[in-house]
Design an enzyme around this catalytic site. Structure first.
Site, PDB file in Angstrom:
ATOM      1  N   HIS A 164       0.540  -1.119   0.192  1.00  0.00           N
ATOM      2  CA  HIS A 164       0.141   0.144  -0.293  1.00  0.00           C
ATOM      3  C   HIS A 164       0.827   1.373   0.312  1.00  0.00           C
ATOM      4  O   HIS A 164       0.639   1.903  -0.559  1.00  0.00           O
ATOM      5  CB  HIS A 164      -0.868   0.308   1.199  1.00  0.00           C
ATOM      6  CG  HIS A 164      -1.965   0.973   0.869  1.00  0.00           C
ATOM      7  ND1 HIS A 164      -2.990   1.368   1.042  1.00  0.00           N
ATOM      8  CD2 HIS A 164      -1.724   2.708   2.161  1.00  0.00           C
ATOM      9  CE1 HIS A 164      -3.425   2.227   0.738  1.00  0.00           C
ATOM     10  NE2 HIS A 164      -2.829   3.228   1.275  1.00  0.00           N
ATOM     11  N   GLU A 165       1.884   1.016   0.829  1.00  0.00           N
ATOM     12  CA  GLU A 165       2.567   2.175   1.113  1.00  0.00           C
ATOM     13  C   GLU A 165       3.311   2.878   0.188  1.00  0.00           C
ATOM     14  O   GLU A 165       3.642   3.848  -0.526  1.00  0.00           O
ATOM     15  CB  GLU A 165       3.495   2.737   2.238  1.00  0.00           C
ATOM     16  CG  GLU A 165       2.532   2.295   3.661  1.00  0.00           C
ATOM     17  CD  GLU A 165       1.678   3.679   4.080  1.00  0.00           C
ATOM     18  OE1 GLU A 165       1.601   4.259   3.489  1.00  0.00           O
ATOM     19  OE2 GLU A 165       0.424   3.406   4.056  1.00  0.00           O
TER      20      GLU A 165
ATOM     21  N   HIS B 252       1.744   4.100  -3.352  1.00  0.00           N
ATOM     22  CA  HIS B 252       2.040   5.721  -2.687  1.00  0.00           C
ATOM     23  C   HIS B 252       2.960   6.595  -3.734  1.00  0.00           C
ATOM     24  O   HIS B 252       2.763   7.974  -3.765  1.00  0.00           O
ATOM     25  CB  HIS B 252       1.748   6.074  -1.299  1.00  0.00           C
ATOM     26  CG  HIS B 252       0.728   5.855  -0.792  1.00  0.00           C
ATOM     27  ND1 HIS B 252      -0.744   6.464  -1.451  1.00  0.00           N
ATOM     28  CD2 HIS B 252      -0.127   5.627   0.429  1.00  0.00           C
ATOM     29  CE1 HIS B 252      -1.603   6.334  -0.435  1.00  0.00           C
ATOM     30  NE2 HIS B 252      -1.259   5.714   0.439  1.00  0.00           N
TER      31      HIS B 252
ATOM     32  N   GLU C 232      -5.257   7.446  -1.769  1.00  0.00           N
ATOM     33  CA  GLU C 232      -5.477   6.473  -0.825  1.00  0.00           C
ATOM     34  C   GLU C 232      -6.289   5.267  -1.951  1.00  0.00           C
ATOM     35  O   GLU C 232      -6.497   4.136  -1.716  1.00  0.00           O
ATOM     36  CB  GLU C 232      -6.604   6.685  -0.002  1.00  0.00           C
ATOM     37  CG  GLU C 232      -5.811   8.051   0.973  1.00  0.00           C
ATOM     38  CD  GLU C 232      -4.179   6.986   1.351  1.00  0.00           C
ATOM     39  OE1 GLU C 232      -4.163   5.981   1.375  1.00  0.00           O
ATOM     40  OE2 GLU C 232      -4.153   7.832   2.392  1.00  0.00           O
TER      41      GLU C 232
END
Length: 809
Positions: free
Chosen positions: A466-467, A470, A489
């Site tokens: 997930h990170e 980004h 997000e």
């Protein structure tokens, strides 16, 4: 110039909107040079920041505006020469003596609100700022910098009345192929003397801004272009947390505050104010300084007992992406000390250097000019970027065993889907326990909660994915309007599943089954959130057709940004994720991901609105319009309304029929039957019937416990057997959270110790568990909630603490 009154300067404290006060349409910060010292004994940063400025598109007359765009002035020339993506040589600065004491009055140029006057004819530079003690603001005389005077100043940049202005304009306009020289000159200029025989720049602060004027100057074009601000942060400032790490040692870090970095340094907060920066930070010798710079810093000796750390970035980004963490961290996977003190004049020998070759000349980017990795073939082929993992000593082994092996796998998976990594390196840092999220991504650095270190690797791996996502969506491509959080997000949540299935090497059927199970869990979470939150906070595009609009000066407000409830909501993650899942369903996932890669290639280094992505998608797949899917229907069904979209309600019934979910339902039936068998206190009940329970994945366990939470009654013997069957205390934080909810609902006092441990050690996930402890009006549970809060309240995130205190006090 525009009065500040149209921005509702002194916002009602009961309102939850965040003001962005900077007048970015009048003046832009192109580069920051920070020079700060960390004072742990007083919990402050102190020093200076130098701003290099460029006027917006305004006429020379006061208040007359030309054609003003909502995007910053950009040099869009394409890069065609060789790029040297190694580090600059940082010259030794000339010593500049700061003010003795950081009192706003010490410089003699602070002006009180009574005398300031919002209707002044003089031009006012407005910076976003709060909780800073500003002592002096100075105009720098860059004509004293010999190397800068060697630059050719053409007629376009020449200003005979203000020679410094022409030099600074030439400096900020240098092409990216000269970035090493440019950074050297920025540092030299930042240490230059002030302009002689002039009054210090006058300044005034209010709750949300720092305002600066020069006497007699009524136009941005005549305003100084290099300004130095001396200041100190405050211990209570909302941008950084002064706390103790898990080993009880002092540390400080930026924690992703809703006010961003304005309590760390005066800056321009609007996303369109994209800038580069350099930072020198001095910290005690036994402390390490991690930052969101693109170089791996090597400390140098500073004054006695201190080391200095120099970081920089060459990619213009919003000031909100600046990140710092200072503490006695250790690096996982190494047996020697983390940081070797630099003793030579070549601190960057270990940095990789990429440069353009002839084949790269054909690659053209659309963003403003900067040294872009997308243009370098060696960077495009780099599946795993250099990476490190840091943690406090007590978590070092877990970080070494869990995070370090996963990181290259997740980086490889991300590269296989989206291509070139936008950033050249990555540090992962296990943050103190009071961090209010499972993770936070910034350029070149990711913060991870200690909650991801327990249980199987699924939670940690998915969160890393997930990170890392980004890096592309949220950082390399950002939202032009902060209210459109789903652009960051929602995309990261969607890509998290794609990357993680690659890491697990699942075949197509297994990957799809896992994604459907996760989709069901997210649908349940979204449904619960929509039922238990204000409708106003459920809209992904709250400004609707006004999204991206700002005032004449460039100032605006971010709706609901300060609402403490919003900080813990996931609607932008979940509803944004489901919108992307819906769109992928229309064109097929493979084509959808191919489109992602093309979109990234076109829009990296830029800010976008929802319509930029959606319209590009609709243009790429024109057949969608024939099925009634248009920009207007997507806005009305998904982004501009709080309701659950019809597609999502229908898709849920399909996810309920998947084999993984059916398997869970079968296990739920066994547990319900077990709970209902035998009389209370009977020998049969104490022994328990012979039941063979299947082994379940962590995601299946979460769903199992959620289904059991819907049961009005479960026997204590059932709860005990649940705990031992699945060893729930050793599972990941998502599983433990549901187990604690079960223990609270059914007053399983034997598990209250588990609840206490969860609330203390998993603060990123435990906020609403306090409410569940209070709602049943059970004296023992309420006492447990108050006891846990008393233990951790000083280490808690302030927003989390305020929410919890409202629940239980």
């Amino acid at each position: 110039m525009e009065s500040n009154r149209d921005l509702d300067v002194d916002l009602d404290p009961n309102k939850d909107d965040l003001p962005l006060r900077a007048n970015t349409n009048h003046m832009l910060v192109r580069h920051y040079v920070l020079d700060l010292t960390v004072h742990f004994q007083r919990n402050v940063f102190g020093g200076s920041i130098v701003l290099f400025l460029e006027p917006g598109v305004v006429s020379s007359k006061q208040g007359e505006l030309g054609s003003i765009s909502n995007t910053p002035v950009q040099n869009r020339s394409q890069v065609s020469s060789k790029h040297d993506v190694s580090s600059p040589i940082t010259p030794e600065p000339n010593k500049v003596i700061p003010p003795e004491e950081p009192s706003r009055l010490s410089g003699g140029n602070y002006v009180s609100s009574v005398l300031w006057g919002d209707e002044s004819e003089e031009f006012t530079l407005v910076l976003d700022c709060c909780d800073l003690t500003v002592s002096k603001v100075e105009e720098l005389d860059v004509t004293t910098v010999p190397d800068l005077k060697k630059l050719d100043v053409d007629k376009q940049h020449a200003n005979t009345d203000h020679p410094s202005s022409g030099l600074v304009q030439r400096l900020v306009s240098m092409p990216s192929v000269c970035w090493r020289l440019q950074h050297e000159l920025y540092v030299q200029c930042s240490h230059s003397s002030t302009v002689h025989n002039v009054q210090p720049l006058r300044f005034h602060t209010d709750q949300w801004s720092l305002q600066i004027r020069k006497e007699g100057v009524c136009s941005p074009h005549d305003f100084p272009r290099a300004v130095r601000i001396w200041y100190e942060t405050k211990p209570t400032g909302g941008s950084v947390r002064w706390t103790k790490d898990q080993d009880g040692r002092c540390c400080v870090y930026t924690m992703g505050s809703p006010i961003n970095n304005r309590a760390l340094f005066p800056c321009q907060e609007p996303p369109v104010a994209m800038s580069t920066w350099q930072a020198r930070v001095r910290a005690p010798c036994d402390y390490a300084v991690l930052m969101s710079g693109e170089n791996q810093a090597f400390p140098k000796p500073a004054e006695t007992g201190f080391l200095q750390w120099d970081y920089y970035v060459t990619m213009p980004m919003p000031a909100s992406t600046f990140t710092i963490a200072v503490g006695q961290w250790l690096e996982a996977g190494v047996k020697h000390p983390n940081f070797e003190v630099e003793k030579t004049d070549k601190p960057f020998d270990k940095e990789p250097s990429f440069s353009l070759d002839n084949d790269d000349q054909q690659y053209v980017c659309s963003h403003m000019d900067y040294p872009c990795r997308f243009m370098v073939s060696a960077a495009r082929a780099q599946t795993v970027i250099p990476h490190r993992v840091f943690a406090p000593p007590c978590h070092l082994q877990q970080a070494n065993d869990m995070v370090l092996p996963l990181l290259p796998l997740c980086l490889t998976a991300a590269h296989s889907v989206l291509g070139v990594h936008p950033f050249s390196r990555l540090d992962v840092f296990i943050v103190p326990s009071g961090f209010s999220s499972l993770g936070m991504a910034s350029p070149h650095i990711v913060f991870l909660s200690q909650s991801v270190l327990t249980g199987e690797r699924n939670l940690c791996g998915a969160r890393l994915c997930h990170e890392i996502a980004h890096s592309w969506f949220g950082l390399a491509i950002g939202a032009r309007d902060w209210t459109e959080e789903w652009i960051s997000e929602g995309f990261a949540t969607y890509l998290e599943d794609v990357f993680w299935s690659h890491v697990q090497k699942l075949d197509c059927r297994e990957a799809e089954e896992q994604r459907q199970l996760k989709a069901l869990l997210r649908w349940r979470r979204l449904s619960d959130e929509l039922q238990n939150s204000e409708e106003e906070l459920q809209v992904l595009r709250p400004n609707k057709e006004n999204t991206g609009e700002v005032s004449e000066s460039g100032a605006s407000v971010v709706k609901h940004a300060l609402n403490p409830e919003k900080l813990f909501m996931q609607v932008h993650y979940l509803k944004g994720y489901f919108l992307l899942k819906f769109l992928a369903d229309q064109v097929g996932e493979e084509k959808f991901l191919d489109f992602f890669k093309v979109f990234v290639g076109k829009f990296h280094g830029q800010l976008i609105l929802s319509q930029d992505f959606l319209q590009t998608l609709l243009d790429t797949f024109p057949g969608m319009s024939s099925r009634g899917i248009t920009l207007e229907t997507i806005f009305s069904d998904w982004l501009d309304t709080p309701e659950m979209p019809e597609w999502l309600r229908d898709a849920c019934s399909e996810w309920l029929r998947t084999p993984a979910v059916q398997e869970v339902k079968g296990e739920v039936a066994k547990w319900i039957h077990f709970s209902g068998s035998g009389g209370k206190g009977s020998k049969r009940k104490r022994a328990g019937p012979k039941v063979n329970f299947k082994e379940l994945s962590p995601e299946q366990l979460v769903l199992l416990l959620e289904f059991l939470l819907e049961e009005p009654k479960l026997s204590l013997s059932t709860l005990r057997l649940l705990q031992t069957t699945y060893n729930l205390q050793a599972q990941d934080a998502e599983v433990k959270h549901r187990w604690c909810e079960l223990a609270v609902k059914h007053k399983n006092t034997a598990a209250y110790r588990d609840v206490e441990q969860f609330l203390i050690h998993d603060q990123a996930m435990g906020v609403y568990l306090y409410g569940e402890l209070m709602v049943q009006e059970d004296a023992r549970q309420q006492a447990l909630a108050r006891h846990c809060l008393s233990i951790i309240k000083d280490d808690m995130d302030q927003s989390a603490r305020s929410v919890v205190e409202e629940m239980i006090l």
